[in-house]
Design a protein around this motif. Structure first.
Motif, PDB file in Angstrom:
ATOM      1  N   ARG A  89      -8.251   3.578  -2.730  1.00  0.00           N
ATOM      2  CA  ARG A  89      -8.445   3.116  -3.594  1.00  0.00           C
ATOM      3  C   ARG A  89      -8.663   4.537  -4.565  1.00  0.00           C
ATOM      4  O   ARG A  89      -8.894   5.284  -4.941  1.00  0.00           O
ATOM      5  CB  ARG A  89     -10.457   3.021  -3.880  1.00  0.00           C
ATOM      6  N   ALA A  90      -7.063   4.895  -4.320  1.00  0.00           N
ATOM      7  CA  ALA A  90      -7.221   6.456  -4.943  1.00  0.00           C
ATOM      8  C   ALA A  90      -7.612   7.366  -4.252  1.00  0.00           C
ATOM      9  O   ALA A  90      -8.314   8.744  -4.768  1.00  0.00           O
ATOM     10  CB  ALA A  90      -7.150   6.481  -5.956  1.00  0.00           C
ATOM     11  N   ASP A  91      -7.711   7.060  -2.563  1.00  0.00           N
ATOM     12  CA  ASP A  91      -8.133   7.526  -1.812  1.00  0.00           C
ATOM     13  C   ASP A  91      -8.174   9.076  -1.244  1.00  0.00           C
ATOM     14  O   ASP A  91      -6.104   9.366  -1.398  1.00  0.00           O
ATOM     15  CB  ASP A  91      -8.347   7.501   0.037  1.00  0.00           C
ATOM     16  N   LYS A 122      -3.997  -1.204 -10.634  1.00  0.00           N
ATOM     17  CA  LYS A 122      -4.638  -1.601  -9.201  1.00  0.00           C
ATOM     18  C   LYS A 122      -3.990  -1.495  -7.854  1.00  0.00           C
ATOM     19  O   LYS A 122      -4.027  -2.053  -6.996  1.00  0.00           O
ATOM     20  CB  LYS A 122      -5.046  -3.215  -8.996  1.00  0.00           C
ATOM     21  N   LEU A 123      -3.093  -0.293  -7.876  1.00  0.00           N
ATOM     22  CA  LEU A 123      -1.803  -0.553  -7.142  1.00  0.00           C
ATOM     23  C   LEU A 123      -2.892   0.535  -5.972  1.00  0.00           C
ATOM     24  O   LEU A 123      -3.698   1.382  -5.856  1.00  0.00           O
ATOM     25  CB  LEU A 123      -0.875   0.202  -7.440  1.00  0.00           C
ATOM     26  N   GLN A 124      -2.880  -0.055  -4.314  1.00  0.00           N
ATOM     27  CA  GLN A 124      -3.534   0.504  -4.094  1.00  0.00           C
ATOM     28  C   GLN A 124      -2.951   2.064  -3.293  1.00  0.00           C
ATOM     29  O   GLN A 124      -2.116   1.780  -2.597  1.00  0.00           O
ATOM     30  CB  GLN A 124      -3.300  -0.738  -2.140  1.00  0.00           C
ATOM     31  N   THR A 125      -3.358   3.362  -3.245  1.00  0.00           N
ATOM     32  CA  THR A 125      -2.626   4.123  -2.905  1.00  0.00           C
ATOM     33  C   THR A 125      -3.586   4.969  -2.397  1.00  0.00           C
ATOM     34  O   THR A 125      -4.775   4.879  -2.203  1.00  0.00           O
ATOM     35  CB  THR A 125      -2.130   4.970  -4.841  1.00  0.00           C
ATOM     36  N   CYS A 126      -3.524   5.560  -1.846  1.00  0.00           N
ATOM     37  CA  CYS A 126      -4.096   7.167  -0.974  1.00  0.00           C
ATOM     38  C   CYS A 126      -3.511   8.665  -1.106  1.00  0.00           C
ATOM     39  O   CYS A 126      -2.096   8.164  -0.441  1.00  0.00           O
ATOM     40  CB  CYS A 126      -4.075   6.403   0.640  1.00  0.00           C
ATOM     41  N   PHE A 180      -1.996   5.305 -11.384  1.00  0.00           N
ATOM     42  CA  PHE A 180      -1.706   3.683 -10.537  1.00  0.00           C
ATOM     43  C   PHE A 180      -2.862   2.887 -10.263  1.00  0.00           C
ATOM     44  O   PHE A 180      -2.698   2.052 -10.097  1.00  0.00           O
ATOM     45  CB  PHE A 180      -0.612   3.955  -9.872  1.00  0.00           C
ATOM     46  N   TYR A 181      -3.490   3.567  -9.786  1.00  0.00           N
ATOM     47  CA  TYR A 181      -5.049   3.027  -9.158  1.00  0.00           C
ATOM     48  C   TYR A 181      -5.180   2.353 -10.004  1.00  0.00           C
ATOM     49  O   TYR A 181      -5.980   1.033 -10.028  1.00  0.00           O
ATOM     50  CB  TYR A 181      -5.332   3.762  -7.987  1.00  0.00           C
ATOM     51  N   LYS A 192       0.974  -0.926  -0.151  1.00  0.00           N
ATOM     52  CA  LYS A 192       0.497   0.076   0.129  1.00  0.00           C
ATOM     53  C   LYS A 192       0.862   0.846   0.106  1.00  0.00           C
ATOM     54  O   LYS A 192       1.983   1.332   0.412  1.00  0.00           O
ATOM     55  CB  LYS A 192      -1.200   0.213   1.273  1.00  0.00           C
ATOM     56  N   PHE A 193       0.316   2.347  -0.164  1.00  0.00           N
ATOM     57  CA  PHE A 193       0.683   3.684  -0.824  1.00  0.00           C
ATOM     58  C   PHE A 193      -0.159   5.045   0.065  1.00  0.00           C
ATOM     59  O   PHE A 193      -0.544   5.098  -0.645  1.00  0.00           O
ATOM     60  CB  PHE A 193       1.963   3.931  -2.424  1.00  0.00           C
TER      61      PHE A 193
END
Length: 298
Positions: free
Chosen positions: A221-223, A155-159, A150-151, A106-107
């Protein structure tokens, strides 16, 4: 939880390292600073050609927190290319390395409320119009878009965190650091603005708690999440509170002229952050007293 903190030698990075280690997380660090004493779980990044592949190739993490980047509006106006590289290009490079070597990591990217510019209404929510006033604000907005890219495609988990005005012991720049230098001069001085400008301040200890809540509870989810205390404080009041700790009178005035790139008024809507379980714990008067004490320790 295994955590890698990029930009671990900066003000926020150092405080996050201490906080997460205190909470018994397994912490790795990465920065451009050469420190021969800090060899345990530390990656040295080449400042001239940042490459994050080695950070993610051999070691697995649950979460990566990116505290690196430039953090100066005036600097971004003087050297926009440098600001773009540090605040946007490096985010792309980090996510590329994560995507290649461990896409399950996660990022969290530490962004800025500068993406809002001058909000049309207060408090400003995450859905408000984004209207940066400086290259710094634009590049922080581009970093958010990179996280979303990237999300969406990999499908990378980013915020992305829109951080408001952080302060606390150890900070060697920005408003209160400059105020202390001016106060120590013993001369009358002038400050930018009218004093009616406002900010939403958050102590670095509360920032660490907020980031932990995000790491544990958001969807990735790109939050996009505001990080502040939801309190509007006028600059003139913050200055007066800070100077009240000094044992002598300090003579100053406000110029009435705004500085290019600076917004006028900020107050964050932090309902999204509170929904993750965050509540402010450091009152500003106590946080400023702690900063004053740190500045004047003998």
């Amino acid at each position: 939880m295994k955590v890698i903190i990029i930009g671990s030698k900066g003000f926020i990075g150092q405080n996050l390292v201490k906080y997460f280690e205190y909470k018994n997380y397994q912490v790795w660090k990465a920065d451009v600073v050469v420190d021969y004493a800090d060899t345990d779980r530390y990656f040295l990044i080449d400042v001239s050609n940042s490459d994050f592949n080695t950070v993610f190739h051999f070691q697995k993490y649950d979460i990566c927190i990116n505290c690196s980047g430039a953090a100066s509006v005036p600097d971004s106006l003087k050297n926009p290319m440098r600001d773009y590289y540090l605040n946007a290009v490096n985010v792309f490079k980090i996510l590329s390395a994560i995507n290649q070597f461990q896409p399950e990591c996660k990022f969290i990217n530490l962004g800025s409320a500068a993406v809002y510019g001058n909000p049309q209404t207060l408090p400003v929510s995450e859905d408000a119009k984004r209207n940066p006033l400086s290259p710094y604000g634009f590049h922080k907005l581009q970093a958010e878009q990179i996280c979303e890219e990237f999300y969406s495609f990999f499908k990378l988990q980013t915020c992305s965190l829109r951080i408001f005005s952080v302060y606390g012991a150890g900070l060697q720049k920005q408003l209160f650091w400059d105020l202390n230098k001016k106060a120590n001069s013993g001369e009358t001085f002038t400050l930018f603005g009218t004093g009616e400008e406002s900010r939403d301040f958050i102590h670095v200890d509360d920032l660490a708690r907020a980031i932990e809540r995000v790491a544990q509870s958001t969807y990735f989810r790109a939050d996009v999440i505001n990080i502040a205390n939801g309190e509007e404080v006028k600059i003139k009041d913050a200055v007066a509170t800070f100077f009240s700790f000094y044992p002598y009178d300090i003579r100053y005035s406000f110029s009435g002229d705004s500085r290019k790139g600076d917004p006028l008024n900020w107050k964050a809507d932090i309902l999204r952050l509170k929904s993750l379980g965050y509540h402010p714990s450091v009152k500003m008067v106590d946080g400023l007293k702690g900063y004053y004490d740190w500045l004047h320790v003998e």
